[in-house]
Design a protein around this motif. Structure first.
Motif, PDB file in Angstrom:
ATOM      1  N   SER A   1      -5.372   3.680   6.970  1.00  0.00           N
ATOM      2  CA  SER A   1      -4.433   2.750   5.883  1.00  0.00           C
ATOM      3  C   SER A   1      -3.795   1.371   6.182  1.00  0.00           C
ATOM      4  O   SER A   1      -3.681   0.524   5.502  1.00  0.00           O
ATOM      5  CB  SER A   1      -3.430   3.729   5.415  1.00  0.00           C
ATOM      6  N   TYR A   2      -3.062   1.544   7.431  1.00  0.00           N
ATOM      7  CA  TYR A   2      -2.624   0.448   7.982  1.00  0.00           C
ATOM      8  C   TYR A   2      -3.491  -0.989   8.246  1.00  0.00           C
ATOM      9  O   TYR A   2      -3.197  -1.912   7.809  1.00  0.00           O
ATOM     10  CB  TYR A   2      -2.153   0.717   9.494  1.00  0.00           C
ATOM     11  N   ARG A   3      -4.800  -0.610   8.609  1.00  0.00           N
ATOM     12  CA  ARG A   3      -5.445  -1.576   8.787  1.00  0.00           C
ATOM     13  C   ARG A   3      -6.004  -2.080   7.477  1.00  0.00           C
ATOM     14  O   ARG A   3      -6.431  -3.457   7.384  1.00  0.00           O
ATOM     15  CB  ARG A   3      -6.884  -1.100   9.603  1.00  0.00           C
TER      16      ARG A   3
ATOM     17  N   HIS B   1      -1.095  -0.851  -6.483  1.00  0.00           N
ATOM     18  CA  HIS B   1      -1.291  -1.189  -5.210  1.00  0.00           C
ATOM     19  C   HIS B   1      -2.459   0.096  -4.600  1.00  0.00           C
ATOM     20  O   HIS B   1      -2.552   1.216  -5.536  1.00  0.00           O
ATOM     21  CB  HIS B   1      -0.448  -0.853  -4.315  1.00  0.00           C
ATOM     22  N   PRO B   2      -3.295  -0.154  -3.796  1.00  0.00           N
ATOM     23  CA  PRO B   2      -4.121   0.964  -3.331  1.00  0.00           C
ATOM     24  C   PRO B   2      -3.069   2.233  -3.125  1.00  0.00           C
ATOM     25  O   PRO B   2      -1.996   2.037  -2.170  1.00  0.00           O
ATOM     26  CB  PRO B   2      -4.704   0.602  -2.010  1.00  0.00           C
ATOM     27  N   ILE B   3      -3.437   3.443  -3.323  1.00  0.00           N
ATOM     28  CA  ILE B   3      -2.894   4.807  -3.103  1.00  0.00           C
ATOM     29  C   ILE B   3      -3.925   5.704  -2.172  1.00  0.00           C
ATOM     30  O   ILE B   3      -4.848   6.001  -2.457  1.00  0.00           O
ATOM     31  CB  ILE B   3      -2.415   5.419  -4.252  1.00  0.00           C
TER      32      ILE B   3
ATOM     33  N   ARG C   1       0.783  -1.325   0.074  1.00  0.00           N
ATOM     34  CA  ARG C   1      -0.010   0.320   0.069  1.00  0.00           C
ATOM     35  C   ARG C   1       0.992   1.251  -0.016  1.00  0.00           C
ATOM     36  O   ARG C   1       2.178   1.130   0.544  1.00  0.00           O
ATOM     37  CB  ARG C   1      -0.913  -0.090   1.238  1.00  0.00           C
ATOM     38  N   VAL C   2       0.407   2.489  -0.603  1.00  0.00           N
ATOM     39  CA  VAL C   2       1.176   3.609  -0.796  1.00  0.00           C
ATOM     40  C   VAL C   2       0.561   4.629  -0.078  1.00  0.00           C
ATOM     41  O   VAL C   2      -0.699   4.993  -0.368  1.00  0.00           O
ATOM     42  CB  VAL C   2       1.549   3.726  -2.119  1.00  0.00           C
ATOM     43  N   ILE C   3       1.221   5.719   0.540  1.00  0.00           N
ATOM     44  CA  ILE C   3       0.618   6.868   1.270  1.00  0.00           C
ATOM     45  C   ILE C   3       1.387   8.021   0.275  1.00  0.00           C
ATOM     46  O   ILE C   3       2.429   8.013   0.353  1.00  0.00           O
ATOM     47  CB  ILE C   3       0.828   6.995   2.668  1.00  0.00           C
ATOM     48  N   ALA C   4       0.321   8.866  -0.366  1.00  0.00           N
ATOM     49  CA  ALA C   4       0.710  10.038  -0.837  1.00  0.00           C
ATOM     50  C   ALA C   4       0.390  11.157  -0.016  1.00  0.00           C
ATOM     51  O   ALA C   4      -0.512  11.344   0.319  1.00  0.00           O
ATOM     52  CB  ALA C   4       0.169  10.093  -2.312  1.00  0.00           C
TER      53      ALA C   4
END
Length: 369
Positions: free
Chosen positions: A361-363, A154-156, A134-137
């Motif tokens: 996002s972690y969950r 991946h989910p962003i 998973r990616v955080i922008a």
């Protein structure tokens, strides 16, 4: 959750350090946290002082022998601690984690992209395939960049950086008086401040060049103050050549930038490289200062133009000159724009939203594992 954070930056670490300290302070109340970072980093030093996470000194070395030894240590740590999730924060630590965990069952890996550098290389493709879930922008602009890269599989999540609104808040003018009096006694001065740092790409030198073009009757009243490391000698020489050495001020690194911010009439972040959304911009707005930003990357996402700040084209000195001249003409209105900046910060920049979205996002990463 049992979470491992990694960050390769040595020394101060800038926005990466601010980001990870905010997460560890908030999430350590309910989760177990380990932080892997270089021994000489401000991140690890602060973690030790605050004692809300377990420090893991790793240099993310590039030399083969040392790198293999550190990767073996990390691999053993992951096996021993049974982490639920690993959160990486740069290409070097992302690659390091990928190599360390090859061939073993690993927990989900979340990547935060903190810069505006291209991410479509072969190396990014490999890391996306082998070591990303998973990616955080940290801005919508960063999200668009990621969606044009191998990470699009991946989910962003777009999660803009949050700041501590109880810590960064408007201070009485008197609290900034010591700084301001060092710079000027001019009652008609316009003082522009930035705690975004002194690297050339932060654009402060473009502001200085812009001030040099102002009519003399205005130019003599405009001051610039920048907090951060000593700037490059060539840039200081240019300030002198432009005849502005008495109006451009450098404070060095500040443990607490709030009195420095309080000394200014408005803030600025005029980056033209690397930047995403800028903690510094959000901190200055939370402190009740309107901010002048470039149109680079996610910086405009911070501003309601004309309401709590201004946006100018990156590196366009003539446009910066025109905007500073307009700010000087309306300097009596800057406190009202600063109050609007604080309201904007209260509505959108708080830590609660930042932390809750990151935890969500972690969950989601765990649920998909």
């Amino acid at each position: 959750m049992n979470i491992l954070y990694t960050n390769f930056l040595q020394g101060d670490g800038g926005g990466h350090t601010t980001y990870l300290l905010a997460l560890t302070r908030a999430l350590s109340r309910q989760h177990r946290i380990h932080v892997a970072a270089p021994e000489n980093s401000r991140l690890l030093s602060t973690i030790r002082t605050e004692n809300n996470a377990t420090p893991v000194p790793i240099g993310f070395a590039t030399g083969l022998a040392r790198q293999l030894a550190e990767q073996y240590r990390l691999r053993r740590l992951v096996r021993q601690q049974h982490f639920d999730l690993i959160h990486v924060n740069g290409a070097r630590d992302h690659r390091f984690v990928m190599q360390a965990l090859l061939g073993m069952r690993r927990p989900p890996i979340v990547l935060t992209k903190h810069n505006s550098k291209a991410c479509s290389s072969f190396g990014n493709a490999v890391r996306s395939h082998l070591a990303t879930d998973r990616v955080i922008a940290v801005s919508a602009h960063t999200g668009r960049l990621l969606r044009r890269s191998p990470y699009r599989q991946h989910p962003i999540d777009i999660i803009r950086n949050g700041v501590d609104l109880q810590h960064f808040k408007p201070m009485p003018t008197v609290d900034g008086l010591a700084f301001r009096q060092r710079w000027t006694a001019d009652p008609d001065a316009l003082v522009l401040v930035s705690n975004a740092g002194t690297d050339e790409y932060k654009g402060w030198i473009d502001l200085v060049r812009a001030i040099a073009r102002l009519p003399a009757s205005i130019r003599q009243h405009v001051h610039v103050a920048v907090a951060g490391r000593e700037p490059a000698a060539g840039l200081r020489e240019e300030v002198t050549t432009l005849g502005l050495s008495e109006q451009v001020h450098f404070t060095g690194l500040l443990a607490d930038p709030r009195p420095f911010i309080a000394a200014g009439d408005a803030g600025f972040v005029l980056s033209y490289e690397v930047e995403t959304i800028s903690f510094a911009c959000r901190e200055m707005m939370a402190c009740g200062k309107p901010v002048l930003v470039s149109n680079y990357a996610g910086l405009p996402e911070n501003i309601h133009v004309g309401w709590d700040g201004w946006v100018v084209p990156a590196r366009k000195v003539s446009a910066i000159t025109a905007q500073v001249q307009a700010m000087y003409a309306r300097r009596d209105e800057l406190p009202q724009l600063g109050a609007a900046a604080r309201r904007h910060a209260e509505a959108d920049f708080g830590l609660d939203t930042f932390i809750s979205l990151t935890e969500a996002s972690y969950r989601a990463a765990l649920a998909a594992a």
